[in-house]
Design a protein around this motif. Structure first.
Motif, PDB file in Angstrom:
ATOM      1  N   ASN A  66       0.844  -1.193   0.000  1.00  0.00           N
ATOM      2  CA  ASN A  66       0.000   0.000   0.000  1.00  0.00           C
ATOM      3  C   ASN A  66       0.882   1.247   0.000  1.00  0.00           C
ATOM      4  OD1 ASN A  66      -2.451  -1.564   0.291  1.00  0.00           O
ATOM      5  ND2 ASN A  66      -1.837  -1.879   2.426  1.00  0.00           N
ATOM      6  N   VAL A  67       0.779   2.048  -1.050  1.00  0.00           N
ATOM      7  CA  VAL A  67       1.645   3.214  -1.223  1.00  0.00           C
ATOM      8  C   VAL A  67       0.776   4.467  -1.348  1.00  0.00           C
ATOM      9  CG1 VAL A  67       3.419   4.299  -2.651  1.00  0.00           C
ATOM     10  CG2 VAL A  67       3.397   1.810  -2.371  1.00  0.00           C
ATOM     11  N   ILE A  69       0.755   8.626  -2.237  1.00  0.00           N
ATOM     12  CA  ILE A  69       1.492   9.682  -2.939  1.00  0.00           C
ATOM     13  C   ILE A  69       1.030  11.028  -2.381  1.00  0.00           C
ATOM     14  CG2 ILE A  69       2.024  10.753  -5.150  1.00  0.00           C
ATOM     15  CD1 ILE A  69       1.445   8.144  -6.518  1.00  0.00           C
ATOM     16  N   ASP A 365       2.142   7.154 -12.340  1.00  0.00           N
ATOM     17  CA  ASP A 365       1.842   6.430 -11.102  1.00  0.00           C
ATOM     18  C   ASP A 365       2.003   4.927 -11.298  1.00  0.00           C
ATOM     19  OD1 ASP A 365       1.275   8.925 -10.187  1.00  0.00           O
ATOM     20  OD2 ASP A 365      -0.853   8.571  -9.766  1.00  0.00           O
ATOM     21  N   GLN A 369       4.036   2.221  -9.071  1.00  0.00           N
ATOM     22  CA  GLN A 369       3.471   0.969  -8.568  1.00  0.00           C
ATOM     23  C   GLN A 369       4.383  -0.198  -8.897  1.00  0.00           C
ATOM     24  OE1 GLN A 369      -0.614   0.503  -9.659  1.00  0.00           O
ATOM     25  NE2 GLN A 369      -0.938  -1.263  -8.345  1.00  0.00           N
ATOM     26  N   ALA A 374       3.668  -2.705  -5.746  1.00  0.00           N
ATOM     27  CA  ALA A 374       2.533  -2.427  -4.873  1.00  0.00           C
ATOM     28  C   ALA A 374       1.238  -2.978  -5.444  1.00  0.00           C
ATOM     29  CB  ALA A 374       2.398  -0.919  -4.654  1.00  0.00           C
ATOM     30  N   LEU A 377      -2.092   1.836  -4.838  1.00  0.00           N
ATOM     31  CA  LEU A 377      -1.377   3.102  -4.861  1.00  0.00           C
ATOM     32  C   LEU A 377      -2.408   4.213  -4.937  1.00  0.00           C
ATOM     33  CD1 LEU A 377       1.929   3.924  -6.560  1.00  0.00           C
ATOM     34  CD2 LEU A 377       0.000   5.399  -7.070  1.00  0.00           C
ATOM     35  N   ARG A 379      -3.335   8.526  -4.267  1.00  0.00           N
ATOM     36  CA  ARG A 379      -2.891   9.904  -4.047  1.00  0.00           C
ATOM     37  C   ARG A 379      -3.734  10.549  -2.949  1.00  0.00           C
ATOM     38  NH1 ARG A 379       0.404  12.869  -7.259  1.00  0.00           N
ATOM     39  NH2 ARG A 379       1.302  11.769  -9.058  1.00  0.00           N
TER      40      ARG A 379
END
Length: 635
Positions: A66-67, A69, A365, A369, A374, A377, A379
């Motif tokens: 889980n990322v 931005i 993006d 990922q 990931a 992802l 924002r």
């Protein structure tokens, strides 16, 4: 003969049939191959020429499911810092394994930048990546090197974090060396702390924020390690003078020649350009002490600043001779370092490189990922309220709010009981104080001073009419508190710096212009309140009010002041100002205590060129009129 001819013709026809069949088969095969190729191209979108043909290797420490931005765009200020910390907290609360800072900024306020870097290092999410997309100048570079890794887009620039001076009109000015050193010291401590924590080259990062960082880039042939060395180390490892042609990195233009020189009395006599270049910077004790990259940096007084982490930089000695090879002349030190994508990769900043060292640009993006491997992802964008706070803290908006506050406050005080102007004044005051308070531009003492100033002004107007100590103190507290909200709640990181002095000057100019505008508005409202369509509707209108206004149209008498003790009758309600008939003259008066209805007896208690103050007389039984003062008592 005929049979042979017929047999030959049959064979020729068979050959032609076979040839046609082969051509048809070949055409069909080509058609099928072309269709398959087109289908394959359709299923797989065309890859740009500079997009990596192979995925970046994914180390275990980088992998994140889980990322989040978080973007930083435009100049960095206190609103940016507040917004970043809020969004980072959201990422932490929602279980993000990593966060990316999407940087496209020219830099900004030192205090805000340091708040962001502190938030990065203190975050519970340790997997942090700075995405240079496409520029991270000044404070943006300091934020980038505070992250664990750095990735770059196609055409990028990072660096040039040299402190600059900003004049009162926003122009760049030459900063005195003492002032520059005062600001540079905490920035050096900041970037060196990040370098030691993240593994960046400790000498190279000093070149982002300081002048005089002249370096050479070398490789250890036994370990293949690359790092930067200064002139003293070069002379220790190599014979002859160091080369100074065609530096790998072009320094940004410097704004002044304010670095210490041999003739500067403030320069370090043992560590200046005029000193022996082979001597190198003065040594510092302990692994946590600052290690300057060159003689000019040694002149910056940061001996009292402990970095907090032991230096990981390799220490070279004469025993390394023969094992170190020169790659090239890195930087001249004439200006701050500014690096592009290739230079960031060469100096071991970029993580988006393949095994050959080629840069694999991170453009979307989806590339991020893939970089993290990931699953999710997302924002986290700035909120509308943060945009509103940004707008509300600009000088033009604050100036307009101040004018509205003063006009509505005047309208409410001059016509008590209306209510709506008071509500508008209160809303304008909230608009003036709430946004600065949220971003640290207004502290408790400024809000308290403004509140105390308003209370004293009310006391002066309604309790003790006249213009005495409460009124003067109220005005000073009100506008002193307002002025304080134009700079940081703690007076700014460096109160005597040109930037903070510029903030103070702009705040003072904004307040002066607002006061002049409000004064003009007050005069117009006082003369034409009833004829202004919008403001005229704010006044409650009934039959009694209309009669009072008709009476108020009686011309005011001459400029002779009525004597103290003279008795008259109020023509209009005194709230607290109005008109009274005194000695057969209509006089503008103000009540000394409370409100007085129309037709009530009053007596003059003070008179000067600015105002006539009256008190309410309560008639006793049997009084025949206001002239019989002896038979009346004050309210």
């Amino acid at each position: 003969m005929k049979a042979r001819t017929q047999q030959y013709g049959n064979r020729s026809g068979l050959r032609r049939a076979r040839s046609r069949s082969l051509r048809v088969f070949a055409a069909a095969l080509s058609l099928i191959t072309g269709v398959l190729a087109v289908a394959q191209d359709t299923a797989q979108p065309e890859r740009p020429a500079d997009q990596p043909s192979a995925p970046i290797s994914l180390p275990a420490h980088r992998q994140a499911d889980n990322v989040a931005i978080i973007s930083i765009e435009g100049p960095i200020d206190r609103v940016t810092s507040f917004s970043f910390q809020r969004r980072l907290a959201i990422a932490e609360q929602n279980g993000a394994d990593a966060f990316v800072i999407d940087l496209d900024t020219p830099g900004g306020e030192v205090g805000a930048v340091l708040e962001i870097t502190d938030a990065i290092r203190n975050s519970t999410i340790t997997n942090s990546v700075a995405w240079i997309n496409p520029k991270a100048y000044s404070g943006g570079a300091i934020i980038a090197i505070a992250c664990k890794e750095i990735v770059t887009a196609r055409s990028v620039a990072m660096g040039d974090a040299l402190p600059i001076g900003i004049g009162n009109l926003g122009q760049l000015i030459q900063m005195p060396e003492a002032e520059r050193q005062k600001i540079t010291a905490p920035l050096l401590a900041e970037v060196v702390t990040s370098a030691r924590a993240r593994g960046w080259d400790e000498f190279v990062v000093q070149g982002f924020v300081a002048l005089g960082v002249e370096l050479w880039w070398v490789r250890d042939t036994t370990t293949d390690e690359t790092f930067a060395i200064n002139e003293a180390e070069y002379r220790m490892l190599f014979a002859g003078d160091p080369p100074r042609n065609r530096p790998i990195v072009s320094s940004a233009p410097r704004l002044s020649d304010a670095t210490p020189d041999a003739g500067d009395p403030d320069a370090d006599p043992d560590a200046g350009p005029g000193a022996d270049p082979g001597a190198g910077p003065a040594p510092t004790e302990g692994p946590e002490r600052f290690r300057p990259a060159g003689p000019d940096v040694s002149g910056i007084e940061i001996d009292s600043v402990m970095i907090g982490r032991a230096s990981q930089r390799r220490t070279v000695s004469e025993g390394d001779r023969g094992n170190i090879e020169l790659i090239g002349y890195l930087s001249t030190g004439d200006g701050p370092l500014t690096l592009d994508a290739e230079q960031l990769a060469l100096l071991n900043f970029s993580s988006n490189v393949d095994q050959t060292g080629a840069v694999l640009p991170v453009l979307t993006d989806a590339d991020l990922q893939q970089f993290f491997g990931a699953k999710n992802l997302r924002r986290i964008d700035p909120s509308w309220s943060e945009w509103l706070v940004t707008m509300a803290t600009t000088l033009p908006v604050r100036g307009v709010l101040l004018v509205v506050f003063l006009l509505m406050l005047f309208l409410e005080m001059s016509h008590p009981g209306i209510g709506l102007p008071g509500a508008i004044a209160l809303a304008a005051l909230v608009g003036l104080l709430a946004p600065p308070a949220l971003i640290g531009m207004a502290s408790w003492w400024e809000i308290g001073a403004i509140a105390a100033g308003i209370l004293l002004i009310f006391f002066e107007v309604f309790i003790l009419p006249g213009f005495g100590i409460p009124g003067i103190a109220g005005l000073l507290l009100l506008f002193g508190g307002m002025l304080g909200t134009f700079v940081g709640g703690d007076g700014g990181l460096f109160p005597d710096s040109p930037a903070e002095q510029s903030n103070l000057l702009y705040g003072l100019l904004t307040m002066i212009l607002s006061l002049v505008s409000a004064g003009v508005g007050m005069y117009y409202i006082a003369k034409h309140l009833g004829s202004v369509p919008l403001l005229g509707r704010l006044i409650l209108d009934d039959e009694t009010e209309r009669e009072d206004r008709l009476l108020s149209q009686i011309p005011v008498g001459d400029t002779d002041l009525p004597p103290v003790g003279a008795v008259g009758t109020s023509i209009t309600p005194l709230r607290p100002s109005g008109r009274a008939s005194i000695d057969d003259r209509v006089v503008d008066v103000v009540s000394d205590l409370g409100y007085v209805d129309a037709g009530e007896p009053v007596r003059v208690v003070a008179a000067d060129v600015y105002r006539v103050v009256v008190e309410h007389l309560v008639p006793k039984a049997g009084d025949t009129g206001p002239g019989e003062a002896g038979d009346s008592e004050t309210a």
